[in-house]
Design a protein around this motif. Structure first.
Motif, PDB file in Angstrom:
ATOM      1  N   ASN A  21       0.813  -1.224   0.000  1.00 49.44           N
ATOM      2  CA  ASN A  21       0.000   0.000   0.000  1.00 49.44           C
ATOM      3  C   ASN A  21       0.842   1.267   0.000  1.00 49.44           C
ATOM      4  OD1 ASN A  21      -2.881  -0.541  -0.045  1.00 49.44           O
ATOM      5  ND2 ASN A  21      -2.478  -1.783   1.768  1.00 49.44           N
ATOM      6  N   SER A  22       2.097   1.140   0.418  1.00 55.49           N
ATOM      7  CA  SER A  22       2.941   2.346   0.473  1.00 55.49           C
ATOM      8  C   SER A  22       3.494   2.724  -0.900  1.00 55.49           C
ATOM      9  CB  SER A  22       4.096   2.145   1.461  1.00 55.49           C
ATOM     10  OG  SER A  22       5.042   1.260   0.905  1.00 55.49           O
ATOM     11  N   GLU A  23       3.301   1.834  -1.888  1.00 58.32           N
ATOM     12  CA  GLU A  23       3.742   2.144  -3.250  1.00 58.32           C
ATOM     13  C   GLU A  23       2.902   3.283  -3.813  1.00 58.32           C
ATOM     14  OE1 GLU A  23       5.974   0.951  -5.752  1.00 58.32           O
ATOM     15  OE2 GLU A  23       6.937   0.341  -3.891  1.00 58.32           O
ATOM     16  N   GLU A  24       3.564   4.247  -4.411  1.00 53.02           N
ATOM     17  CA  GLU A  24       2.825   5.391  -4.957  1.00 53.02           C
ATOM     18  C   GLU A  24       3.183   5.604  -6.416  1.00 53.02           C
ATOM     19  OE1 GLU A  24       0.436   6.949  -3.993  1.00 53.02           O
ATOM     20  OE2 GLU A  24       0.389   6.750  -1.820  1.00 53.02           O
ATOM     21  N   THR A  25       2.233   6.035  -7.206  1.00 56.44           N
ATOM     22  CA  THR A  25       2.572   6.570  -8.519  1.00 56.44           C
ATOM     23  C   THR A  25       1.929   7.943  -8.615  1.00 56.44           C
ATOM     24  OG1 THR A  25       2.166   6.427 -10.880  1.00 56.44           O
ATOM     25  CG2 THR A  25       0.721   5.122  -9.490  1.00 56.44           C
ATOM     26  N   SER A  26       2.628   8.868  -9.280  1.00 54.17           N
ATOM     27  CA  SER A  26       2.106  10.232  -9.326  1.00 54.17           C
ATOM     28  C   SER A  26       1.004  10.365 -10.380  1.00 54.17           C
ATOM     29  CB  SER A  26       3.245  11.206  -9.613  1.00 54.17           C
ATOM     30  OG  SER A  26       3.927  10.767 -10.761  1.00 54.17           O
ATOM     31  N   VAL A  27       0.831   9.337 -11.203  1.00 54.52           N
ATOM     32  CA  VAL A  27      -0.165   9.459 -12.283  1.00 54.52           C
ATOM     33  C   VAL A  27      -1.528   8.989 -11.756  1.00 54.52           C
ATOM     34  CG1 VAL A  27      -0.641   8.934 -14.709  1.00 54.52           C
ATOM     35  CG2 VAL A  27       1.705   8.945 -13.881  1.00 54.52           C
ATOM     36  N   GLU A  28      -2.408   9.940 -11.609  1.00 52.71           N
ATOM     37  CA  GLU A  28      -3.658   9.746 -10.865  1.00 52.71           C
ATOM     38  C   GLU A  28      -4.473   8.491 -11.231  1.00 52.71           C
ATOM     39  OE1 GLU A  28      -5.482   9.957  -7.836  1.00 52.71           O
ATOM     40  OE2 GLU A  28      -4.204  11.720  -8.014  1.00 52.71           O
ATOM     41  N   GLU A  32      -5.352   4.981  -8.737  1.00 53.28           N
ATOM     42  CA  GLU A  32      -6.669   4.420  -8.407  1.00 53.28           C
ATOM     43  C   GLU A  32      -6.765   2.935  -8.813  1.00 53.28           C
ATOM     44  OE1 GLU A  32     -10.863   5.531 -10.109  1.00 53.28           O
ATOM     45  OE2 GLU A  32      -9.708   7.340  -9.613  1.00 53.28           O
ATOM     46  N   ASP A  33      -6.249   2.610  -9.997  1.00 52.94           N
ATOM     47  CA  ASP A  33      -6.293   1.220 -10.468  1.00 52.94           C
ATOM     48  C   ASP A  33      -5.493   0.301  -9.545  1.00 52.94           C
ATOM     49  OD1 ASP A  33      -7.764   1.890 -12.697  1.00 52.94           O
ATOM     50  OD2 ASP A  33      -5.991   2.209 -13.948  1.00 52.94           O
ATOM     51  N   TYR A  34      -4.320   0.780  -9.134  1.00 53.95           N
ATOM     52  CA  TYR A  34      -3.446  -0.006  -8.268  1.00 53.95           C
ATOM     53  C   TYR A  34      -4.119  -0.222  -6.908  1.00 53.95           C
ATOM     54  CZ  TYR A  34       0.754  -1.288  -5.600  1.00 53.95           C
ATOM     55  OH  TYR A  34       1.656  -1.935  -4.790  1.00 53.95           O
ATOM     56  N   LEU A  37      -6.684  -2.890  -7.144  1.00 55.38           N
ATOM     57  CA  LEU A  37      -6.069  -4.222  -7.171  1.00 55.38           C
ATOM     58  C   LEU A  37      -5.681  -4.671  -5.766  1.00 55.38           C
ATOM     59  CD1 LEU A  37      -3.492  -4.322 -10.117  1.00 55.38           C
ATOM     60  CD2 LEU A  37      -5.550  -5.700  -9.883  1.00 55.38           C
ATOM     61  N   LEU A  38      -5.090  -3.735  -5.017  1.00 57.49           N
ATOM     62  CA  LEU A  38      -4.592  -4.105  -3.680  1.00 57.49           C
ATOM     63  C   LEU A  38      -5.712  -4.374  -2.689  1.00 57.49           C
ATOM     64  CD1 LEU A  38      -1.507  -1.900  -2.875  1.00 57.49           C
ATOM     65  CD2 LEU A  38      -1.621  -4.211  -3.771  1.00 57.49           C
ATOM     66  N   LYS A  39      -6.823  -3.668  -2.855  1.00 57.05           N
ATOM     67  CA  LYS A  39      -7.956  -3.871  -1.955  1.00 57.05           C
ATOM     68  C   LYS A  39      -8.423  -5.318  -2.018  1.00 57.05           C
ATOM     69  CE  LYS A  39     -11.740  -1.338  -1.944  1.00 57.05           C
ATOM     70  NZ  LYS A  39     -12.577  -0.337  -2.660  1.00 57.05           N
ATOM     71  N   ASN A  40      -8.115  -5.946  -3.161  1.00 58.08           N
ATOM     72  CA  ASN A  40      -8.587  -7.311  -3.419  1.00 58.08           C
ATOM     73  C   ASN A  40      -7.349  -8.169  -3.696  1.00 58.08           C
ATOM     74  OD1 ASN A  40     -10.414  -9.309  -3.996  1.00 58.08           O
ATOM     75  ND2 ASN A  40     -10.838  -8.607  -6.080  1.00 58.08           N
ATOM     76  N   HIS A  41      -6.474  -8.270  -2.649  1.00 58.65           N
ATOM     77  CA  HIS A  41      -5.136  -8.801  -2.936  1.00 58.65           C
ATOM     78  C   HIS A  41      -5.029 -10.325  -2.938  1.00 58.65           C
ATOM     79  CE1 HIS A  41      -4.835  -9.471   1.305  1.00 58.65           C
ATOM     80  NE2 HIS A  41      -4.870  -8.183   1.588  1.00 58.65           N
ATOM     81  N   GLY A  42      -6.105 -11.010  -2.680  1.00 59.78           N
ATOM     82  CA  GLY A  42      -6.051 -12.475  -2.749  1.00 59.78           C
ATOM     83  C   GLY A  42      -5.336 -13.093  -1.556  1.00 59.78           C
ATOM     84  N   LYS A  43      -4.972 -14.349  -1.697  1.00 59.11           N
ATOM     85  CA  LYS A  43      -4.441 -15.112  -0.548  1.00 59.11           C
ATOM     86  C   LYS A  43      -2.962 -14.825  -0.287  1.00 59.11           C
ATOM     87  CE  LYS A  43      -5.982 -18.952  -2.564  1.00 59.11           C
ATOM     88  NZ  LYS A  43      -6.833 -18.419  -3.640  1.00 59.11           N
ATOM     89  N   MET A  44      -2.296 -14.219  -1.220  1.00 62.76           N
ATOM     90  CA  MET A  44      -0.857 -13.901  -1.119  1.00 62.76           C
ATOM     91  C   MET A  44      -0.015 -15.164  -0.840  1.00 62.76           C
ATOM     92  SD  MET A  44      -0.511 -10.043  -0.190  1.00 62.76           S
ATOM     93  CE  MET A  44      -0.217 -10.090   1.524  1.00 62.76           C
TER      94      MET A  44
END
Ligand code: FPP
Ligand code: MG
Length: 313
Positions: A21-28, A32-34, A37-44
């Motif tokens: 979650n700490s990964e950031e991209t400056s392109v708005e 949001e897409d990332y 994806l992370l909100k639904n991160h699966g079983k890992m």
């Protein structure tokens, strides 16, 4: 797995999620897409394998790992590689759902999904380069990405080919899926919590490879299991003319199955498999054999990790 080990793994996984979650991209829009994806991160599963093997040596710390630990960072990066491949895979397979949610390309289109996959893949590489203990470590990461793509290409070249053999299928899934499982295990050993234990590498390598084979065989069986929701579309492989183990076993054992497969009607193939349950059973047996081999790889290893995630077919 013992209760304390499970509690440690859960605590470490929480740090991995925080790191992702700490990964950031400056392109708005990509941010949001990332996030979605992370909100639904699966079983890992891959991050868990990395963490388990990082703790597999004598005297590994009994405290949860710190957020800054290279093991947490590496586990997050492995999940990023996995995420990137899934985002691209869903474009290639034209799959509309994964983990019960609409896929990136369904919401944002193919271009955005390809760019997002590229972005996540690039960050995976950058992060691994930052924590790499050696050049060999980077070579293994990059070489494994090549193997994953190679496995996908093998699968693609056999599309629609009813003469595809079991050995060919095994090579394809060995690349596209098992290589990443293997990488997660060996990366865990190499980043080892407190001290890496190179003597564990052969066991980690073989365990990961066999577990990954079992995982993909079970996933491929699941594609025909229309009665159980997996959060993904069903009959996807056969619709895409990708012939997986149950179909290959049918083609090898019964010449009358080939014309049925060549009708390109997924429901006719499903009917055939339902009428010949021994084919699904034989595929499950193949998965069980891989699991046995995975367990054997751990026997005799200097200090074995806790039992692997439950993947019994
Ligand atoms: C899922 O298989 C897909 C993979 C295991 C690998 C996908 C890899 C690529 C598309 C290679 C290129 C991507 C990058 C970022 C290097 P599946 O379709 O059988 O499983 P599914 O049912 O989960 O979709
Ligand atoms: Mg797919």
């Amino acid at each position: 797995m013992m209760h304390e080990q499970k509690a440690l793994l859960d605590a470490d996984l929480q740090q991995v999620v925080k790191r992702l979650n700490s990964e950031e991209t400056s392109v708005e829009p990509y941010r949001e897409d990332y996030r979605r994806l992370l909100k639904n991160h699966g079983k890992m599963i891959r991050a868990s394998l990395l963490l388990i093997f990082a703790r597999a040596h004598e005297g590994s710390p009994s405290q949860p790992l710190a957020f800054e630990s290279p093991v947490v960072t590496g586990a997050a990066a492995i999940e990023m590689l996995h995420l990137a491949t899934l985002v691209h895979d869903d474009v290639l397979d034209e799959a509309n759902t994964r983990r019960g949610e609409p896929t990136v390309h369904t919401i944002r289109g193919n271009k955005a999904a390809i760019y997002l996959g590229d972005l996540i893949l690039s960050r995976y590489m950058e992060i691994m380069a930052e924590i790499a203990p050696s050049t060999d470590f980077i070579r293994e990461q990059a070489g494994t990405v090549c193997e994953i793509v190679g496995g996908e290409l093998l699968q693609e070249s056999a599309r629609g080919n009813t003469s595809v053999t079991r050995a060919y299928y095994e090579r394809a899934i060995g690349g596209k899926t098992a290589a990443l499982f293997r990488l997660a295990c060996t990366t865990g050993v190499k980043l080892g919590a407190d001290s890496p234990s190179p003597e564990l590498l052969p066991a980690a390598h073989d365990f990961g490879q066999h577990l990954g084979m079992a995982f993909q065989i079970i996933d491929d069986i699941g594609d025909f299991d229309v009665a159980h929701d997996s959060g993904k579309p069903k009959l996807e492989d056969i619709r895409d003319q990708i012939y997986t183990l149950p179909v290959i076993l049918g083609l090898e054992s019964d010449p009358s199955f080939q014309p049925i497969v060549e009708l390109h009607d997924p429901l006719r193939v499903l009917d055939y498999l339902q009428a010949h349950p021994q084919l699904i059973e034989a595929a499950k047996d193949a998965a069980r054999q891989e699991i046995t081999q995975a367990q054997q790889a751990l026997e005799g290893a200097p200090s074995t990790p806790a039992s692997p995630p439950s993947l019994r077919p």
